[in-house]
Design a protein around this motif. Structure first.
Motif, PDB file in Angstrom:
ATOM      1  N   SER A 157      -0.661  11.489  -8.963  1.00 43.87           N
ATOM      2  CA  SER A 157      -0.820  10.805  -7.685  1.00 43.87           C
ATOM      3  C   SER A 157      -0.084   9.471  -7.713  1.00 43.87           C
ATOM      4  CB  SER A 157      -2.303  10.573  -7.394  1.00 43.87           C
ATOM      5  OG  SER A 157      -2.457   9.835  -6.203  1.00 43.87           O
ATOM      6  N   GLY A 158       0.803   9.252  -6.763  1.00 40.64           N
ATOM      7  CA  GLY A 158       1.561   8.012  -6.732  1.00 40.64           C
ATOM      8  C   GLY A 158       0.944   6.966  -5.830  1.00 40.64           C
ATOM      9  N   LYS A 159      -0.258   7.208  -5.341  1.00 41.29           N
ATOM     10  CA  LYS A 159      -0.866   6.297  -4.386  1.00 41.29           C
ATOM     11  C   LYS A 159      -1.491   5.110  -5.106  1.00 41.29           C
ATOM     12  CE  LYS A 159      -1.858  10.125  -1.300  1.00 41.29           C
ATOM     13  NZ  LYS A 159      -2.878  10.869  -0.558  1.00 41.29           N
ATOM     14  N   GLU A 160      -1.182   3.923  -4.598  1.00 39.46           N
ATOM     15  CA  GLU A 160      -1.693   2.725  -5.240  1.00 39.46           C
ATOM     16  C   GLU A 160      -1.699   1.565  -4.258  1.00 39.46           C
ATOM     17  OE1 GLU A 160       0.878   1.575  -8.403  1.00 39.46           O
ATOM     18  OE2 GLU A 160       2.610   1.303  -7.109  1.00 39.46           O
ATOM     19  N   LEU A 186       0.855  -1.182   0.000  1.00 38.07           N
ATOM     20  CA  LEU A 186       0.000   0.000   0.000  1.00 38.07           C
ATOM     21  C   LEU A 186       0.891   1.232   0.000  1.00 38.07           C
ATOM     22  CD1 LEU A 186      -2.879   1.163   0.273  1.00 38.07           C
ATOM     23  CD2 LEU A 186      -2.603   1.016   2.748  1.00 38.07           C
ATOM     24  N   CYS A 187       0.875   1.966  -1.092  1.00 44.09           N
ATOM     25  CA  CYS A 187       1.694   3.170  -1.210  1.00 44.09           C
ATOM     26  C   CYS A 187       0.808   4.389  -0.968  1.00 44.09           C
ATOM     27  CB  CYS A 187       2.341   3.252  -2.599  1.00 44.09           C
ATOM     28  SG  CYS A 187       3.407   4.707  -2.790  1.00 44.09           S
ATOM     29  N   ILE A 212      -5.361   4.547  -5.857  1.00 45.31           N
ATOM     30  CA  ILE A 212      -6.255   4.873  -4.759  1.00 45.31           C
ATOM     31  C   ILE A 212      -6.190   6.365  -4.484  1.00 45.31           C
ATOM     32  CG2 ILE A 212      -6.057   2.607  -3.684  1.00 45.31           C
ATOM     33  CD1 ILE A 212      -4.079   3.809  -1.707  1.00 45.31           C
ATOM     34  N   ARG A 213      -7.088   6.831  -3.652  1.00 44.81           N
ATOM     35  CA  ARG A 213      -7.067   8.241  -3.243  1.00 44.81           C
ATOM     36  C   ARG A 213      -7.480   8.364  -1.790  1.00 44.81           C
ATOM     37  NH1 ARG A 213     -11.719   7.778  -6.466  1.00 44.81           N
ATOM     38  NH2 ARG A 213     -13.673   8.291  -5.399  1.00 44.81           N
TER      39      ARG A 213
END
Length: 336
Positions: free
Chosen positions: A293-296, A284-285, A335-336
């Motif tokens: 956005s680098g979230k994933e 989970l990043c 994700i966000r």
């Protein structure tokens, strides 16, 4: 006499000025602190969580240490920890890394105001009550059940592994069961997965008289290109189950004997079944990206594939087949 009095007045003014300057300097440099971001990765409930940790350098000079009691120092430490935790939560909910600079600046401003509030507490009871409030806030943040994660609509996946086919009816009369290497790549929208795949293997004929009558080559190379559509029906921390429908088109060179080796024949396959994923690890990043956005959320899993279908070759050779696969799968979703 006047000269002597003037010198004394000048000396007194100079001493008073120096004392005021020293007091001002001491006041300004009473606390030294700085907030900064540091990337870290931690293991939380079998999930590797990558995020930014807020670190700080906080020092009290000797005058401040001597002047203030242990309760005052504990108030500062608790306020510092609370500020760091609140800032980390804000960073997690940002989309761009450049937004973190303004967040850190706001943290420093709020921390300054918090120190002024602590300084204004003029009794031990007031200090103890304020310390209890800070500790309750720290406890509440640390004991949040989960990160507030919302999955975006699209995801990407890739897999590589072995594909095994067991033939039935007429197919089993002419051909041996076959093994092939399969590569798949696809995307998802919400709970719907679409994959494009290609596999390569060999078709081997059985030594029956009927095969010779059809002039079938004993062994030919086959390349199958296909697509599949599945729906995520069950999803937990360790398991994912998805019903699937699949279509393949095969290109076979030299299906017939040497008199027709230049011929390229094809056949169709349709099948339906289920994919079962056992998730080996999850990452989970939560770090905001530089440009995007680098979230994933990323899963690495072993997938078992089981299908039953129908296959028809030239010369009216047709029948049912059972497909089994074991692949190494990587799937990621923003994700966000």
């Amino acid at each position: 006499m006047k000269k002597t009095v003037g010198m004394l007045i000048l000396i007194m003014i100079t001493i008073c000025h120096n004392e005021l300057s020293a007091q001002k300097s001491t006041k300004e440099k009473r606390h030294h602190y700085e907030f900064m971001l540091s990337p870290i990765s931690t293991l939380e409930n079998d999930t590797i969580v990558s995020k930014y940790e807020v670190r700080s350098t906080f020092k009290m000079n000797k005058v401040s240490l001597q002047k203030n009691n242990l309760l005052y120092q504990q108030l500062l430490k608790s306020q510092l920890e609370l500020s760091k935790l609140e800032t980390e939560r804000k960073i997690i909910h940002t989309e761009r890394l450049k937004e973190s600079a303004s967040i850190l600046k706001e943290t420093e401003m709020q921390f300054n105001l918090s120190i002024d509030t602590i300084k204004s507490l003029n009794s031990t009871k007031a200090q103890e009550e304020h310390l209890q409030r800070l500790n309750r806030q720290i406890y509440a943040i640390k004991n949040l059940d989960e990160y507030e994660i919302k999955k975006k609509a699209f995801g990407l996946g890739i897999y590589l592994g072995l594909h095994y086919e067991v033939y039935g009816r007429e197919l089993s009369k002419y051909y041996e069961n076959s093994t092939s290497l399969e590569l798949g790549y696809g995307t998802s929208y919400k709970d719907i997965f679409w994959y494009f795949h290609i596999n390569y293997g060999k078709l081997k004929t059985k030594n029956f008289q009927s095969t010779n009558d059809l002039n079938l080559n004993p062994e030919v190379d086959k390349t199958e290109i296909g697509t599949s559509l599945s729906y995520k029906l069950y999803d937990t921390h360790k398991w994912r189950i998805s019903p699937i429908v699949r279509y393949d088109y095969a290109i076979v060179a030299g299906l017939l004997d040497e008199r027709n080796t230049d011929n390229i024949n094809g056949y169709n396959k349709v099948s339906a079944g289920v994919d079962i994923d056992y998730i080996l690890s999850r990452r989970l990043c939560l770090r905001p990206g530089q440009l995007f956005s680098g979230k994933e959320m990323e899963d690495i899993s072993i997938r078992a594939k089981m299908n039953i279908g129908y296959m028809e070759l030239p010369h009216n050779i047709k029948g049912c087949l059972f497909e089994f696969g074991l692949v190494f799968n990587i799937y990621g979703r923003f994700i966000r």
